[in-house]
Write a protein that holds these residues in place. Structure first.
Motif, PDB file in Angstrom:
ATOM      1  N   GLN A  74       7.913   5.608  -3.857  1.00 30.82           N
ATOM      2  CA  GLN A  74       7.322   4.330  -4.258  1.00 30.82           C
ATOM      3  C   GLN A  74       6.797   3.558  -3.056  1.00 30.82           C
ATOM      4  O   GLN A  74       5.701   2.981  -3.107  1.00 30.82           O
ATOM      5  N   LEU A  75       7.571   3.562  -1.973  1.00 32.61           N
ATOM      6  CA  LEU A  75       7.162   2.831  -0.782  1.00 32.61           C
ATOM      7  C   LEU A  75       6.008   3.529  -0.063  1.00 32.61           C
ATOM      8  O   LEU A  75       5.107   2.869   0.480  1.00 32.61           O
ATOM      9  N   ARG A  76       6.033   4.863  -0.059  1.00 34.83           N
ATOM     10  CA  ARG A  76       5.030   5.624   0.684  1.00 34.83           C
ATOM     11  C   ARG A  76       3.703   5.707  -0.049  1.00 34.83           C
ATOM     12  O   ARG A  76       2.646   5.823   0.577  1.00 34.83           O
ATOM     13  N   ARG A  77       3.749   5.602  -1.377  1.00 34.09           N
ATOM     14  CA  ARG A  77       2.515   5.833  -2.143  1.00 34.09           C
ATOM     15  C   ARG A  77       2.265   4.697  -3.138  1.00 34.09           C
ATOM     16  O   ARG A  77       1.952   4.924  -4.299  1.00 34.09           O
ATOM     17  N   LEU A  78       2.325   3.506  -2.624  1.00 33.43           N
ATOM     18  CA  LEU A  78       2.109   2.339  -3.472  1.00 33.43           C
ATOM     19  C   LEU A  78       0.729   2.347  -4.106  1.00 33.43           C
ATOM     20  O   LEU A  78       0.566   2.045  -5.296  1.00 33.43           O
ATOM     21  N   SER A  79      -0.275   2.712  -3.318  1.00 33.49           N
ATOM     22  CA  SER A  79      -1.636   2.708  -3.834  1.00 33.49           C
ATOM     23  C   SER A  79      -1.814   3.728  -4.955  1.00 33.49           C
ATOM     24  O   SER A  79      -2.416   3.432  -5.994  1.00 33.49           O
TER      25      SER A  79
END
Length: 242
Positions: A74-79
């Motif tokens: 979730q943090l690494r691939r927010l976009s």
């Protein structure tokens, strides 16, 4: 002295389909399938480019369809997660769009693509209005130039300028885009300059040399135009960097 370089408008695709901010996910997929394209400019108003939506922007919806990403993802691939929930072009597009101008050189467009790691660029005018799109494959079209066409440009723009007759006698041959310069020259110190200029001709794949001093003196070998290779005797047969 140089010939006019090819520019983006010479190779770009002029007929481009696009979508608006409010076009839906399903409509975007349908247009991509119908037009056999992998990305679409997103326009607003009377044609100003505000973004680009590509297959990569659409795939997160399928990727995360049946999974519950952990905290790290979730943090690494927010976009990507945001795009997975998108339903309209404005939710899915990459914005602002990275663009180029019709008058940009192919080298400038290639550098922009390489630095941003993108496969295509919308082509816009000074007002940001869409005029076309240019892809990696478009930029490679210059390498389809005929060998004789390349040879003629090298003779005209390089050899006749650096090694004019009767002081020098240089033959130009081109095979599969590789230029070979052979013969005798008056000033061998110009060989590295010739290497640089010949490689700058659009469509040239590489440059080889077999040039020697006009007097044939073994004490005056042609300088190596490609550092790191070995020059033997008065002959220089150095392949350019690949």
């Amino acid at each position: 002295m140089h010939g006019t370089p090819h520019i983006v408008s010479d190779v770009m695709t002029h007929m481009v389909t696009a979508v608006g901010r409010e076009d839906t996910f399903k409509e975007i997929v349908r247009i991509m399938q119908d037009w056999k394209v992998s990305a679409l400019p997103v326009l607003e108003g009377d044609g100003r480019v505000v973004g680009l939506v590509s297959e990569a922007d659409l795939l997160p919806k399928e990727e995360f369809r049946d999974s519950d990403p952990n905290r790290y993802t979730q943090l690494r691939r927010l976009s990507d997660l945001a795009k997975a929930g998108g339903v309209r072009a404005e939710d899915l597009m990459t914005a602002p769009a990275l663009t180029t101008r019709p008058g940009a050189t192919l080298a400038e467009a290639a550098r922009t693509m390489a630095r941003a790691r993108v496969k295509r660029l919308p082509v816009v005018n000074e007002l940001g209005m869409l005029e076309g799109i240019v892809s990696r494959s478009d930029l490679l079209k210059v390498f389809l130039r005929d060998d004789e066409d390349l040879a003629e440009e090298v003779r005209r723009e390089v050899v006749s300028y650096l090694f004019p007759l009767p002081e020098s006698s240089v033959r130009v041959q081109v095979h599969d885009g590789v230029v070979k310069l052979a013969g005798r020259v008056r000033d061998t110190s110009l060989v590295p300059v010739a290497a640089r200029l010949a490689r700058a001709v659009e469509g040239v794949v590489d440059v080889d040399f077999e040039l020697e001093d006009r007097e044939g003196s073994e004490n005056s070998p042609a300088p190596n135009p490609n550092p790191g290779t070995t020059t033997t005797g008065v002959r220089d047969s150095a392949s350019g960097a690949r």
